[in-house]
Motif scaffolding. Structure first.
Motif, PDB file in Angstrom:
ATOM      1  N   TRP A 108       0.848  -1.188   0.000  1.00 19.88           N
ATOM      2  CA  TRP A 108       0.000   0.000   0.000  1.00 19.88           C
ATOM      3  C   TRP A 108       0.880   1.234   0.000  1.00 19.88           C
ATOM      4  O   TRP A 108       1.877   1.317   0.732  1.00 19.88           O
ATOM      5  N   TYR A 109       0.481   2.182  -0.813  1.00 22.72           N
ATOM      6  CA  TYR A 109       1.128   3.479  -0.890  1.00 22.72           C
ATOM      7  C   TYR A 109       0.029   4.531  -0.781  1.00 22.72           C
ATOM      8  O   TYR A 109      -1.139   4.225  -0.999  1.00 22.72           O
TER       9      TYR A 109
ATOM     10  N   GLU B 216      -4.357  14.052   8.792  1.00 19.57           N
ATOM     11  CA  GLU B 216      -3.175  13.974   7.928  1.00 19.57           C
ATOM     12  C   GLU B 216      -3.050  12.620   7.230  1.00 19.57           C
ATOM     13  O   GLU B 216      -2.175  12.437   6.381  1.00 19.57           O
ATOM     14  N   ASP B 217      -3.894  11.672   7.578  1.00 24.95           N
ATOM     15  CA  ASP B 217      -3.930  10.400   6.850  1.00 24.95           C
ATOM     16  C   ASP B 217      -4.779  10.489   5.589  1.00 24.95           C
ATOM     17  O   ASP B 217      -4.858   9.513   4.822  1.00 24.95           O
ATOM     18  N   THR B 218      -5.414  11.624   5.395  1.00 21.35           N
ATOM     19  CA  THR B 218      -6.222  11.827   4.191  1.00 21.35           C
ATOM     20  C   THR B 218      -5.338  11.733   2.957  1.00 21.35           C
ATOM     21  O   THR B 218      -4.322  12.423   2.844  1.00 21.35           O
ATOM     22  N   ALA B 219      -5.721  10.848   2.042  1.00 21.00           N
ATOM     23  CA  ALA B 219      -4.918  10.610   0.849  1.00 21.00           C
ATOM     24  C   ALA B 219      -5.644   9.618  -0.048  1.00 21.00           C
ATOM     25  O   ALA B 219      -6.622   8.984   0.374  1.00 21.00           O
ATOM     26  N   VAL B 220      -5.150   9.505  -1.265  1.00 24.08           N
ATOM     27  CA  VAL B 220      -5.554   8.390  -2.115  1.00 24.08           C
ATOM     28  C   VAL B 220      -4.590   7.253  -1.810  1.00 24.08           C
ATOM     29  O   VAL B 220      -3.370   7.425  -1.861  1.00 24.08           O
ATOM     30  N   TYR B 221      -5.154   6.119  -1.479  1.00 27.38           N
ATOM     31  CA  TYR B 221      -4.353   4.946  -1.139  1.00 27.38           C
ATOM     32  C   TYR B 221      -4.320   4.014  -2.345  1.00 27.38           C
ATOM     33  O   TYR B 221      -5.373   3.623  -2.869  1.00 27.38           O
TER      34      TYR B 221
ATOM     35  N   LYS C  11       1.370  16.289  -2.369  1.00 33.48           N
ATOM     36  CA  LYS C  11       2.563  15.571  -1.889  1.00 33.48           C
ATOM     37  C   LYS C  11       2.887  14.405  -2.812  1.00 33.48           C
ATOM     38  O   LYS C  11       2.072  13.965  -3.610  1.00 33.48           O
ATOM     39  N   GLN C  12       4.100  13.883  -2.643  1.00 32.89           N
ATOM     40  CA  GLN C  12       4.498  12.734  -3.426  1.00 32.89           C
ATOM     41  C   GLN C  12       3.901  11.459  -2.851  1.00 32.89           C
ATOM     42  O   GLN C  12       3.573  11.385  -1.657  1.00 32.89           O
ATOM     43  N   ARG C  13       3.802  10.469  -3.701  1.00 31.54           N
ATOM     44  CA  ARG C  13       3.329   9.171  -3.251  1.00 31.54           C
ATOM     45  C   ARG C  13       4.369   8.557  -2.313  1.00 31.54           C
ATOM     46  O   ARG C  13       5.567   8.618  -2.574  1.00 31.54           O
ATOM     47  N   GLU C  14       3.893   7.953  -1.223  1.00 27.44           N
ATOM     48  CA  GLU C  14       4.805   7.380  -0.264  1.00 27.44           C
ATOM     49  C   GLU C  14       4.379   5.974   0.128  1.00 27.44           C
ATOM     50  O   GLU C  14       3.187   5.631   0.093  1.00 27.44           O
TER      51      GLU C  14
END
Length: 122
Positions: A35-36, A87-92, A42-45
């Motif tokens: 999972w990223y 701050e965990d909001t993101a596309v996973y 921001k960049q994908r991590e």
């Protein structure tokens, strides 16, 4: 092989979500999946990866908040997320590495899913 993620959505801070990523189709051997995430601007991590024998690896920020697991028979991995923060909001995104063996060569292909949006409200 295609990867299909599910389980994203809107959750309040402190809540939990479980993401799923299923690999469909035939061909090749999945060596590991992971999972990223990519937050806005921001960049994908990396979040976490798991090998075909079940060995898990986590990014430093994960600590005990997320747990990756897998079901080899279903060719599916999961990401259990708890104590979610805004701050965990993101596309996973789910990624799989697939080994393709032919007479000519052995290749490792990387496949990505389409992503699933996780939004954590404060």
């Amino acid at each position: 092989v295609q990867l299909v993620e599910s389980g994203g959505g809107l959750v309040q801070a402190g809540g939990s979500l479980r993401l799923s990523c299923a690999a469909s189709g035939r061909g090749g051997e999945i060596t590991d999946m992971g999972w990223y995430r990519q937050a806005p601007g921001k960049q994908r991590e990396l979040v976490a990866t798991i090998t075909s024998d079940g060995s898990a690896n986590y990014a430093g920020f994960v600590k005990d908040q997320f747990t990756i697991s897998g079901d080899r028979t279903k060719r599916t991995i999961y990401l259990q997320m708890s104590s979610l923060k805004p701050e965990d909001t993101a596309v996973y995104y789910c990624k799989a590495r697939i080994k393709i063996v032919t007479i000519e060569a052995t290749k490792i292909l990387e496949l990505w899913g389409q992503g699933t949006l996780v939004t954590v409200s404060s």
